[in-house]
Design an enzyme around this catalytic site. Structure first.
Site, PDB file in Angstrom:
ATOM      1  N   TYR A 153     -14.658  -1.269  -0.079  1.00 27.49           N
ATOM      2  CA  TYR A 153     -13.474  -1.537   0.746  1.00 27.49           C
ATOM      3  C   TYR A 153     -13.839  -2.495   1.883  1.00 27.49           C
ATOM      4  O   TYR A 153     -13.145  -3.477   2.127  1.00 27.49           O
ATOM      5  CB  TYR A 153     -12.936  -0.222   1.315  1.00 27.49           C
ATOM      6  CG  TYR A 153     -11.738  -0.383   2.215  1.00 27.49           C
ATOM      7  CD1 TYR A 153     -10.468  -0.582   1.683  1.00 27.49           C
ATOM      8  CD2 TYR A 153     -11.871  -0.341   3.607  1.00 27.49           C
ATOM      9  CE1 TYR A 153      -9.371  -0.740   2.502  1.00 27.49           C
ATOM     10  CE2 TYR A 153     -10.774  -0.494   4.436  1.00 27.49           C
ATOM     11  CZ  TYR A 153      -9.520  -0.691   3.877  1.00 27.49           C
ATOM     12  OH  TYR A 153      -8.425  -0.854   4.695  1.00 27.49           O
TER      13      TYR A 153
ATOM     14  N   SER B 126      -9.027  -5.577   7.879  1.00 26.54           N
ATOM     15  CA  SER B 126      -9.288  -4.267   8.494  1.00 26.54           C
ATOM     16  C   SER B 126     -10.428  -4.418   9.495  1.00 26.54           C
ATOM     17  O   SER B 126     -11.237  -5.357   9.401  1.00 26.54           O
ATOM     18  CB  SER B 126      -9.700  -3.275   7.398  1.00 26.54           C
ATOM     19  OG  SER B 126     -10.340  -2.148   7.949  1.00 26.54           O
TER      20      SER B 126
HETATM   21  N1  LIG Z   1      -4.077   2.840   7.237  1.00 21.94           N
HETATM   22  C1  LIG Z   1      -5.152   2.339   7.813  1.00 21.94           C
HETATM   23  O1  LIG Z   1      -5.834   3.022   8.604  1.00 21.94           O
HETATM   24  C2  LIG Z   1      -5.545   0.915   7.537  1.00 21.94           C
HETATM   25  C3  LIG Z   1      -6.505   0.320   8.381  1.00 21.94           C
HETATM   26  C4  LIG Z   1      -6.869  -0.996   8.151  1.00 21.94           C
HETATM   27  C5  LIG Z   1      -6.279  -1.712   7.128  1.00 21.94           C
HETATM   28  N2  LIG Z   1      -5.367  -1.107   6.321  1.00 21.94           N
HETATM   29  C6  LIG Z   1      -4.792  -1.902   5.239  1.00 21.94           C
HETATM   30  O2  LIG Z   1      -3.382  -1.915   5.356  1.00 21.94           O
HETATM   31  C7  LIG Z   1      -2.784  -2.037   4.066  1.00 21.94           C
HETATM   32  C8  LIG Z   1      -1.749  -0.938   3.867  1.00 21.94           C
HETATM   33  O3  LIG Z   1      -2.438   0.310   3.953  1.00 21.94           O
HETATM   34  P1  LIG Z   1      -1.711   1.707   4.119  1.00 21.94           P
HETATM   35  O4  LIG Z   1      -2.542   2.495   5.038  1.00 21.94           O
HETATM   36  O5  LIG Z   1      -0.261   1.528   4.382  1.00 21.94           O
HETATM   37  O6  LIG Z   1      -1.960   2.296   2.641  1.00 21.94           O
HETATM   38  P2  LIG Z   1      -1.027   3.123   1.678  1.00 21.94           P
HETATM   39  O7  LIG Z   1      -0.093   3.975   2.439  1.00 21.94           O
HETATM   40  O8  LIG Z   1      -1.938   3.765   0.686  1.00 21.94           O
HETATM   41  O9  LIG Z   1      -0.176   1.972   0.926  1.00 21.94           O
HETATM   42  C9  LIG Z   1      -0.763   1.086   0.029  1.00 21.94           C
HETATM   43  C10 LIG Z   1       0.295   0.182  -0.550  1.00 21.94           C
HETATM   44  O10 LIG Z   1      -0.309  -0.702  -1.504  1.00 21.94           O
HETATM   45  C11 LIG Z   1       0.382  -0.591  -2.746  1.00 21.94           C
HETATM   46  N3  LIG Z   1      -0.523  -0.733  -3.877  1.00 21.94           N
HETATM   47  C12 LIG Z   1      -1.711  -0.126  -4.064  1.00 21.94           C
HETATM   48  N4  LIG Z   1      -2.204  -0.433  -5.269  1.00 21.94           N
HETATM   49  C13 LIG Z   1      -1.304  -1.269  -5.850  1.00 21.94           C
HETATM   50  C14 LIG Z   1      -1.243  -1.913  -7.098  1.00 21.94           C
HETATM   51  N5  LIG Z   1      -2.191  -1.766  -8.037  1.00 21.94           N
HETATM   52  N6  LIG Z   1      -0.174  -2.694  -7.369  1.00 21.94           N
HETATM   53  C15 LIG Z   1       0.803  -2.824  -6.469  1.00 21.94           C
HETATM   54  N7  LIG Z   1       0.811  -2.239  -5.266  1.00 21.94           N
HETATM   55  C16 LIG Z   1      -0.231  -1.454  -4.964  1.00 21.94           C
HETATM   56  C17 LIG Z   1       0.970   0.807  -2.747  1.00 21.94           C
HETATM   57  O11 LIG Z   1       2.041   0.850  -3.668  1.00 21.94           O
HETATM   58  P3  LIG Z   1       2.561   2.281  -4.275  1.00 21.94           P
HETATM   59  O12 LIG Z   1       2.687   3.199  -3.099  1.00 21.94           O
HETATM   60  O13 LIG Z   1       3.908   1.966  -4.847  1.00 21.94           O
HETATM   61  O14 LIG Z   1       1.534   2.726  -5.235  1.00 21.94           O
HETATM   62  C18 LIG Z   1       1.390   0.939  -1.306  1.00 21.94           C
HETATM   63  O15 LIG Z   1       2.624   0.308  -1.112  1.00 21.94           O
HETATM   64  C19 LIG Z   1      -3.935  -1.988   3.062  1.00 21.94           C
HETATM   65  O16 LIG Z   1      -4.286  -3.306   2.690  1.00 21.94           O
HETATM   66  C20 LIG Z   1      -5.061  -1.354   3.857  1.00 21.94           C
HETATM   67  O17 LIG Z   1      -6.322  -1.720   3.368  1.00 21.94           O
HETATM   68  C21 LIG Z   1      -4.988   0.185   6.493  1.00 21.94           C
END
Ligand SMILES: NC(=O)c1ccc[n+]([C@@H]2O[C@H](COP(=O)([O-])OP(=O)(O)OC[C@H]3O[C@@H](n4cnc5c(N)ncnc54)[C@H](OP(=O)(O)O)[C@@H]3O)[C@@H](O)[C@H]2O)c1
Length: 255
Positions: A154, A141
């Protein structure tokens, strides 16, 4: 490296970015392995991917379950995909300004964002090295450039993933295995919606997935976007911490 990978694993496929990545790669001739916790979401996503002509298998797995994770790691090491995008992650925040995050929340975050992510990367890298080919992408990130007071754990977890991915790339290059660190800014998703602080230059998930796919096709060491936020965060990380702390407070990220 993998201009058109045929077997693609995506963890966290039920989330905003993971789902967009799955749909971005879904095409005839591609077999997708989709991991998440929510079985119904996974099944619905797999059906969408099949409509686009891909094969799709689902892996409903909570990454806190160390026994089931260990068994999956063995399977993945024995038969790794062409491309694995280790995207699953969580975020937490302190209950109130000036307070620390709850200890249990911190443990849970580190388990998923660091322990599971690095264990997956290690197992997959081993399998890919034996095969002499493959590509890994670790989801970091922009928060890895400089710890944000609104999300200390985080930020720390994403800095750990960045450092591990950069080092692993150097280790794996002679074996023909590519390793990429992805550093998104704000991307529309449930996690992004729950994040405290301003969210400048927010991208939709489909746009982020297209950028990630393009970068992975070129085996970039780092895929970092959007440009203005990346530049700002990179500069912030190079400043003396007292100055960057003041700037962050001024920008609305203080707690
Ligand atoms: N969105 C942003 O602005 C942003 C920016 C920088 C980096 N990121 C990174 O990008 C990645 C995806 O983020 P996102 O925004 O798409 O988040 P999100 O919509 O909250 O999705 C998170 C994903 O991780 C899975 N997950 C969480 N806890 C888990 C566990 N204990 N076991 C198995 N799976 C688990 C969730 O599964 P379930 O839904 O089935 O629970 C979901 O598929 C993350 O690593 C995040 O840190 C996001």
């Amino acid at each position: 490296m993998n201009g058109r990978p045929r077997r693609v694993l995506i963890t966290g496929a039920t989330g905003g970015i993971g789902r967009a990545l799955a749909l971005e790669y879904a095409a005839p001739g591609v077999a997708l392995d989709l991991q998440g916790r929510r079985e119904e979401e996974l099944a619905a996503l797999a059906a969408r991917c099949r409509e686009a002509g891909a094969q799709a298998r689902t892996h409903a797995l909570d990454l806190h379950d160390r026994t089931r994770l260990a068994a999956w790691l063995d399977e993945l090491a024995a038969d790794p995909p062409d491309l694995a995008i280790l995207n699953a992650g969580v975020n937490i925040a302190a209950p109130a300004p000036g307070e620390t995050e709850a200890a249990d929340d911190m443990d849970a975050l580190l388990e998923v964002n660091v322990r599971a992510a690095l264990a997956l990367a290690r197992a997959l890298a081993g399998g890919m090295r034996r095969r002499g080919a493959g590509q890994l992408a670790l989801m970091s990130s922009q928060a890895a450039w400089r710890g944000l007071p609104v999300t200390p754990s985080y930020s720390a977890s994403k800095a750990a993933v960045k450092a591990y991915g950069e080092a692993l790339r150097d280790v794996m290059a002679p074996a023909g295995v590519g390793v990429t660190v992805i550093m998104p800014g704000y991307v529309t998703s449930p996690m992004c919606a729950a994040m405290p602080g301003p969210k400048p230059f927010e991208w939709d998930a489909a746009r982020a997935a297209r950028r990630i796919r393009r970068g992975l096709a070129r085996n970039r060491a780092r895929i970092s976007f959007p440009f203005p936020l990346n530049l700002g965060c990179w500069l912030l990380g190079g400043l003396p911490p007292a100055w960057s702390g003041l700037l962050l407070r001024w920008l609305g990220y203080g707690r």
